[in-house]
Design an enzyme around this catalytic site. Structure first.
Site, short mmCIF file in Angstrom:
data_model
loop_
_atom_site.label_atom_id
_atom_site.label_comp_id
_atom_site.label_asym_id
_atom_site.label_seq_id
_atom_site.Cartn_x
_atom_site.Cartn_y
_atom_site.Cartn_z
N ASP A 1 0.98 -1.26 0.12
CA ASP A 1 -0.04 -0.04 -0.08
C ASP A 1 0.91 1.14 -0.06
OD1 ASP A 1 -3.24 0.50 1.66
OD2 ASP A 1 -1.92 1.78 -0.11
C1 GLC Z 1 -4.16 4.52 -0.10
C2 GLC Z 1 -5.17 3.35 0.37
C3 GLC Z 1 -5.20 2.23 -0.89
C4 GLC Z 1 -5.31 2.91 -2.04
C5 GLC Z 1 -3.68 3.38 -2.41
C6 GLC Z 1 -3.61 3.86 -3.46
O1 GLC Z 1 -3.66 4.85 0.91
O2 GLC Z 1 -4.94 2.73 1.65
O3 GLC Z 1 -6.55 1.62 -0.57
O4 GLC Z 1 -5.22 2.16 -3.11
O5 GLC Z 1 -3.62 4.28 -1.18
O6 GLC Z 1 -4.24 5.16 -3.79
#
Ligand code: GLC
Length: 739
Positions: free
Chosen positions: A263
């Site tokens: 993430d």
């Molecule tokens: C965010 C979220 C995740 C998302 C990622 C990309 O912090 O936790 O769900 O897909 O970053 O934006």
């Protein structure tokens, strides 16, 4: 590309080019000039890496993606196309209801159709991968990301996870017609302690496996091509560096051969977690756990090659990671067509079509949950009563929720405009009545300026005038519809809250308005279960609308006037108060149950100041019709391999009813404590007016499996209870013995 050629391509890459494939950067690295001062400097990423990076985060649009891809490939030595990945969670341009509303449809088949549309729109807009579905099981409405989940039941989540993945990754003649699905957030992110965002997750392996892993497993089994790691720890180790979860379970036990992506910044956050001293150690931890792509940090970009050159990391780990990324690109056909057919013309043709809108409206209809309908106030008859619509969501087009990243509020049909289509002017009026919030300061954390925040806030004079006008209009009305709820930014990521009642200013407004003694209907717009405890007393009818999406206004009016009979059923319990959280229907038995026969008074599992029961239980939802359930029958009192269970439904009403018949079991005695109820089967059944049907379920021995004391996934013989009904509380009970 033939696999042998792909292997040759891998072998021909330098280590820098290989590392590049494992780095994901945001769009500003590819089309903004001030890279030296901006993000590049901040991440310490060299231009050399940018020239060989493997994927881009959250850039979409046929024109933009084509432009970036074209420029990138011109400089690329090996012509390895960029992967475009984006957050397309419940719609690209046509926005469906938030997943907590999709869960309330109990209709995975319909949701699969929706996700096929989402994939078609996304592909034509140049997206190759979506970071969806989010399948985190949720039990705590304080957590803002309940919005993205299909709820609290392991099996229902698993069914929706499969439906969404199969919809997104639709196959046509053996080829991937849709886009790649990146299931998230592996694992158990929804169990953040105290419902506080990014907080610790800690639980037994039994609970992890029994309750929290089912959605991810179902998505992987459905062929999800990527998995995203979650921000949280599990058993004291952050998931992005957790070999037990990523290697032992995901890769070895489940056989997942796809790409694992961290993430956002989660690799570098291993330092903040305190399990890595620096980016070098963070890189080691993540790569040793087989996390393939580093989203938006400089860790892999700057540390992987030195680790390889110094012999401090097994080069095979890096080669395997790059191989998985190249195979993903190959599966998407990017080497043959880096744009996957996305053009500005095709994008225009595919987005927000009437067909897409119609499906969004149908899904929204099935997502709406009728929570109260005293004296059958609903459905209303058009132009039979004078209707006043009030509240901050009455004339509001922002009905698409926080994660509708690429949706546009201006596409949304508001409740007011939908009502105006069917009500004559002298039977309908609208007054805002009050603001959404009394204080918008919190928006500053999301980048809102002081001026923007100031402009949102009603002055005291404006408040007085708005209330006065609403009261005056209310006096002339027969029925008042209140379109109320939480602000979009009060749910979703970083949206944890400890007070999940309607905003205080809205509650004060309602208190003033109900004094008028009219018939009152609440439409609740929210990304989570709200504690509607006060409103249940004040309102004659309540519809839980979630953030209902682009067609939300039309779907709500379809329900209000009976064009569609509400069929939504809650996939997450609604608490009476926030102190009850976390709350879920499938809780374990305890040694002192509320109805204990051996203990009296206070010495049972209860609160002194609150009921244990939810305000509205899992599986709850009303219909305009009355459907009676009776004649629960089992094919036998003893079960060996399977058991047939039937129940009779009788529609006593003049309405066509779409009932969700739910079957739960209880394992009376197990080698470990077992839940009081577990959902095992459900069927959505359409009943014509006065129609009677016998519904049958087939229970298989494997339906009773669980993680026993020795962690084997199986079951023991003994007594079982079976419950069939219209929600997790309102059931008819029988029993059988498993032999
Ligand atoms: C965010 C979220 C995740 C998302 C990622 C990309 O912090 O936790 O769900 O897909 O970053 O934006």
């Amino acid at each position: 590309m033939e696999e042998n050629k792909l292997r040759q391509l891998l072998d021909s890459l330098t280590w820098k080019e290989k590392v590049g494939q494992l780095v994901q950067l945001s769009g500003d690295f590819f089309h903004s000039e001030e890279l030296t001062v901006g993000p590049k400097k901040k991440l310490g990423i060299t231009q050399e890496i940018i020239d060989v990076v493997g994927s881009v985060l959250n850039v979409t649009g046929a024109e933009t993606t084509r432009d970036i891809q074209e420029k990138y490939l011109m400089n690329s030595r090996h012509k390895i196309p960029l992967l475009f990945m984006a957050d397309i969670i419940y719609g690209y341009r046509t926005i469906f209801p938030i997943p907590l509303g999709l869960g309330a449809t109990w209709n995975p088949k319909l949701i699969k159709e929706a996700y096929e549309i989402i994939a078609k729109e996304s592909r034509s807009a140049g997206a190759h991968v979506t970071y969806a579905p989010m399948v985190d099981l949720v039990r705590d409405a304080r957590w803002g990301r309940c919005l993205e989940s299909t709820g609290e039941d392991p099996q229902l989540n698993a069914h929706f996870a499969e439906a969404m993945v199969r919809g997104l990754q639709k196959e046509q003649n053996g080829h991937l017609e849709g886009i790649a699905s990146c299931v998230k957030h592996f694992a158990a992110y929804g169990a953040a302690e105290a419902g506080r965002e990014y907080n610790t997750v800690d639980m037994s392996e039994r609970r992890l496996r029994q309750d929290y892993l089912s959605g991810y497993k179902s998505a992987v089994d459905a062929g999800a091509k990527l998995v995203m790691t979650s921000f949280n720890t599990y058993d004291g180790i952050p998931v992005t560096g957790n070999e037990f979860l990523l290697k032992d379970i995901l890769r070895e036990e489940w056989g997942f051969e796809g790409v694992i992506i961290s993430d956002y910044a989660a690799v570098q956050e291993l330092i903040a977690h305190g399990v890595a001293k620096d980016e070098r150690e963070a890189t080691l931890l993540a790569m040793n756990a087989t996390n393939d792509i580093d989203m938006k940090t400089g860790c892999y970009a700057n540390e992987l090659e030195p680790l390889i050159n110094k012999g401090e990391i097994d080069p095979k780990l890096v080669n395997d990671a790059v191989w998985r990324v190249l195979k993903l690109k190959n599966a998407l056909g990017l080497f043959e067509d880096p744009y996957r057919g996305s053009t500005v013309i095709q994008e225009k043709e595919n987005l927000l079509t009437e067909e897409n809108r119609n499906l969004a409206r149908k899904v929204a209809q099935e997502s709406l949950v009728l929570l109260k309908n005293a004296d059958n106030l609903l459905p209303l008859k058009p132009n039979h009563q004078k209707i006043l619509l009030v509240g901050p969501y009455g004339d509001e087009q922002d009905l698409i929720g926080l994660w509708a990243v690429h949706g546009k509020s201006e596409d949304v049909v508001s409740i007011k405009s939908a009502l105006e289509k069917i009500l004559k002017q002298d039977n309908f009026s609208f007054e805002q009545g009050c603001g959404l919030l009394s204080d918008y300061q919190f928006l500053g954390e999301f980048g809102a300026t002081k001026e923007q925040i100031g402009s949102l806030k009603m002055t005291e004079t404006e408040k007085k005038i708005a209330l006065k006008q609403a009261v005056e209009a209310g006096k002339k009305a027969d029925i008042i519809i209140y379109a109320m709820g939480e602000h979009t930014m009060q749910s979703g990521e970083a949206g944890s809250r400890t007070d999940i009642s309607l905003p205080k200013n809205q509650q004060e407004f309602i208190e003033q308005m109900v004094e008028l003694g009219k018939k009152n209907i609440l439409i609740s717009i929210s990304g989570r279960p709200l504690t509607l405890t006060k409103e249940v007393e004040q309102m004659d009818a309540i519809i839980q609308a979630w953030f209902p999406g682009t067609e939300g206004g039309n779907a709500l009016v379809d329900i209000l006037f009976g064009k569609v009979n509400p069929s939504g059923r809650l996939s997450m319990s609604f608490p009476e108060n926030v102190g009850q959280l976390p709350m879920y229907y499938n809780e374990f038995k305890t040694g002192r149950p509320l109805n204990s026969s051996t203990h009296r008074g206070r010495f049972v599992t209860k609160y002194l100041d609150s009921p244990n029961a939810p305000l509205f239980p899992f599986g709850f939802g009303l219909s305009y019709g009355t459907v009676d359930y009776d004649e629960l029958k089992l094919s036998s009192e003893r079960m060996t391999t399977d058991l047939e269970i039937s129940i009779r439904l009788k529609n006593q009403s003049p309405y066509e009813c779409l009932e969700t018949v739910q079957l739960y079991i209880q394992d009376v005695t197990g080698s470990v404590v077992r839940p009081t109820k577990e959902l095992k089967k459900y069927q959505k059944v359409n009943l014509l007016p006065k129609e009677e049907k016998i519904i049958t379920f087939s229970l298989d021995r494997s339906d009773l499996y669980y993680y026993m004391k020795d962690m084997r996934f199986n079951t023991e013989t003994g007594d079982f209870l079976v419950f069939v009904g219209k929600n997790s509380n309102d059931t008819i009970q029988a029993s059988f013995e498993l032999i």
